[in-house]
Scaffold this active site. Structure first.
Site, short mmCIF file in Angstrom:
data_model
loop_
_atom_site.label_atom_id
_atom_site.label_comp_id
_atom_site.label_asym_id
_atom_site.label_seq_id
_atom_site.Cartn_x
_atom_site.Cartn_y
_atom_site.Cartn_z
CE1 TYR A 46 -44.41 2.13 -11.55
CE2 TYR A 46 -42.72 2.75 -9.98
CZ TYR A 46 -44.02 2.79 -10.41
OH TYR A 46 -44.95 3.51 -9.69
NE ARG A 76 -45.92 -4.96 -11.44
CZ ARG A 76 -45.21 -5.53 -10.46
NH1 ARG A 76 -44.48 -4.81 -9.64
NH2 ARG A 76 -45.23 -6.84 -10.32
CD GLN A 123 -58.62 5.94 -13.82
OE1 GLN A 123 -58.37 6.16 -12.65
NE2 GLN A 123 -59.75 5.39 -14.23
CG ASN A 124 -55.32 0.74 -17.47
OD1 ASN A 124 -55.61 0.90 -16.29
ND2 ASN A 124 -56.12 0.11 -18.31
CG ASP A 167 -51.93 -1.63 -20.04
OD1 ASP A 167 -52.42 -1.29 -21.14
OD2 ASP A 167 -52.63 -1.89 -19.04
CG HIS A 217 -52.78 7.69 -13.72
ND1 HIS A 217 -53.69 6.83 -13.15
CD2 HIS A 217 -53.27 8.94 -13.50
CE1 HIS A 217 -54.69 7.52 -12.61
NE2 HIS A 217 -54.45 8.79 -12.81
N GLY A 224 -64.04 -0.63 -16.35
CA GLY A 224 -63.07 -1.23 -15.45
C GLY A 224 -62.37 -0.27 -14.53
CB THR A 225 -62.27 3.00 -13.72
OG1 THR A 225 -61.85 3.95 -12.72
CG2 THR A 225 -63.52 3.52 -14.41
CB SER A 226 -62.60 2.05 -8.27
OG SER A 226 -61.69 3.13 -8.26
#
Length: 231
Positions: free
Chosen positions: A54, A57, A87-88, A90, A105, A170-172
């Site tokens: 992390y 990151r 969900q990011n 950042d 998250h 931009g998510t699956s």
């Protein structure tokens, strides 16, 4: 009364800023079993590895900037009551100017006490083994790891239930519980799904528009359409 637009974002919205995505072949988990660096058991068995992961990151995040998609979403606030559920981990939405962001998250620029999950600190430097909170407990990344509860999911559900429009970017749509939020939208509201490789078809949901574009292209299109149609 201003209309409420809810935005659900995943890794794809930050990919063009240089943040590696979770499921790509060259994703940031490459070289690590995900359970080694993103689970309570991984942290218990090798905390130094997890903290270093992390830290890398965090350093990368300090070097990147918001892209056109983040900026377009921030501009939504001039027209609608806008909430971004991301969900990011950042902070690119905030840096672009968005003021109401729910991080499902966790957040990379925050850490929390291992002895008190409600003791959360802002943190932009490296986090090392031996860094402790005021009560003497080791600090850990403020990240929701695999196997942990998503504490803000109930808040996200309530927000989604009151949406006048939904943007998914931009998510699956495969990571739960976030992927299930679309099921809580009011009937008939416009839904835009923006992803270069969309796995939702336009006939899956009423009033769903699929834009098979990268975020920097598709988001401004969707924002413009929303302004024209529901303002």
């Amino acid at each position: 009364m201003r209309k409420k637009v809810v935005v659900l974002t995943g890794a794809g919205v930050s990919a063009e800023s240089g943040i590696k995505t979770f499921r790509d072949a060259d994703g940031l988990w490459e070289g690590h079993d995900v359970m080694e660096v993103a689970s309570p058991s991984g942290f218990a068995s090798n905390p130094e590895l997890v903290l270093d992961f992390y830290n890398q990151r965090r350093r990368q995040l300090l070097e990147v900037s918001p892209n056109e998609a983040h900026m377009a979403l921030a501009n939504l606030e001039a027209h609608f009551k806008t909430t971004i559920i991301t969900q990011n981990i950042d902070d690119l939405h905030e840096r672009a100017g968005s003021t109401d962001v729910v991080h499902l998250h966790g957040e990379l620029f925050k850490v929390r006490s291992t002895g008190n999950q409600n003791l959360i600190l802002d943190w932009k430097k490296d986090l090392n083994w031996g860094d402790v909170c005021e009560d003497g407990h080791q600090l850990r990344p403020h990240i929701v790891w695999f196997g942990e509860q998503v504490p803000l999911i109930e808040k996200a559900i309530e927000i989604t239930q009151n949406a006048d429009a939904l943007l998914i970017i931009g998510t699956s749509m495969q990571v739960y519980p976030a992927a299930g939020l679309i099921q809580y939208t009011p009937d008939g509201i416009p839904i835009y799904f923006i992803d270069p490789k969309p796995n939702l078809a336009s006939n899956n949901h009423e009033n769903l528009v699929v834009l098979a574009e990268k975020a920097s292209v598709g988001v401004p299109i969707a924002v413009s359409r929303l302004i024209d149609t529901i303002t």
